[in-house]
Scaffold this motif. Structure first.
Motif, mmCIF file in Angstrom:
data_model
loop_
_atom_site.group_PDB
_atom_site.id
_atom_site.type_symbol
_atom_site.label_atom_id
_atom_site.label_comp_id
_atom_site.label_asym_id
_atom_site.label_seq_id
_atom_site.Cartn_x
_atom_site.Cartn_y
_atom_site.Cartn_z
ATOM 1 N N GLU A 137 39.914 71.616 13.169
ATOM 2 C CA GLU A 137 39.892 72.385 14.422
ATOM 3 C C GLU A 137 39.148 73.700 14.252
ATOM 4 N N LYS A 138 39.346 74.360 13.103
ATOM 5 C CA LYS A 138 38.670 75.634 12.847
ATOM 6 C C LYS A 138 37.163 75.430 12.696
ATOM 7 N N ASP A 141 35.821 75.097 16.155
ATOM 8 C CA ASP A 141 35.770 76.405 16.819
ATOM 9 C C ASP A 141 34.526 77.181 16.399
ATOM 10 N N CYS A 161 35.284 65.936 13.467
ATOM 11 C CA CYS A 161 35.782 65.044 14.519
ATOM 12 C C CYS A 161 36.298 63.733 13.934
ATOM 13 N N LEU A 164 39.810 64.186 12.925
ATOM 14 C CA LEU A 164 40.789 64.299 14.010
ATOM 15 C C LEU A 164 41.120 62.946 14.639
#
Length: 249
Positions: A137-138, A141, A161, A164
């Protein structure tokens, strides 16, 4: 009176010679440079650094380098800072403290172009560290902060991705892949990471379409498709076994 005047002027001349500071170790050098910086005696910091850089530049600690760069930034000495940069350029990829100090120096001296160039290097490294440490996620971002991403940025994004494996991640993969110029698809590493992300996020049809339309297939691309299919087959087999168990009851 003349005799007294003559005696006064003929007194022995005492010359005070300032001895160079003795530095016995890196720790002593670090302490003294920090003391000079804390007292805002930045020129003395650089003078002390200059005494040691020619002989020990390859072995000086990160702390020593950052103290020198801090002094350069405080007095706007871009020339000295650039010289230090040239000497330690090979260390930047592995030392984010020095990298951050250089960025600060160039921004302080209004050399925005070089600061942004180094900042780009820093962000690439941070994104890869986030992916390697299971913090996708970081990494995403950070990717969203980049105005003009390159192949390396996209590869790291696709890898994040793929970790995730969510619908949101798949949507981002598709959106990013649509923005890639067609010429960039000649990069096999980029295509491999894209295929891997698509397969892991569940869009098998899109991944297979890209794979079969690619004119330059490399082994990692085959691997990404095969692993994805194998993973799906495992899940299908697990579901089949579970359903048979429930039926048997």
């Amino acid at each position: 009176m003349l005799n007294a005047l003559f005696k006064r002027h003929s007194a022995p001349l005492v010359v005070f010679v300032q001895r160079p500071m003795t530095i016995k170790s890196d720790a002593d050098l670090n302490i003294q440079m920090k003391l000079f910086n804390d007292k805002k005696q930045f020129k003395k910091t650089l003078e002390l650094f200059d005494e040691h850089k020619e002989k020990y530049i390859g072995t000086l600690s990160s702390f020593t380098i950052t103290q020198a760069l801090k002094a350069c930034a405080q007095i706007g000495d871009l020339q000295s800072g650039s010289t230090i940069h040239r000497h330690i350029s090979s260390r930047l990829s592995n030392d984010h403290y020095i990298l951050a100090s250089l960025i600060h120096l160039y921004m302080q001296c209004s050399d925005v172009a070089r600061a942004e160039s180094l900042f780009g290097m820093s962000k690439k490294k941070r994104k890869q560290c986030y992916v390697d440490n299971n913090l996708p996620e970081k990494a995403i971002d950070l990717f969203n902060e980049i105005e003009y991403p390159d192949d390396v940025n996209r590869i790291i994004l696709f890898n994040a991705c793929a970790q995730l494996k969510t619908k949101e991640a798949l949507d981002l993969v598709k959106k990013t892949s649509k923005q890639i110029p067609k010429s960039f698809y000649s990069n096999p590493r980029l295509l491999t990471s894209l295929l891997d992300a698509l397969m892991k996020c569940g869009d098998v049809a899109h991944a297979e379409s890209l794979f079969y339309s690619s004119k330059q297939k490399v082994l990692p691309m085959y691997g990404a498709i095969m692993k994805g299919i194998n993973r799906l087959n495992i899940y299908d087999n697990v579901e089949l076994v579970m359903s048979q168990r429930f039926i048997s009851f």
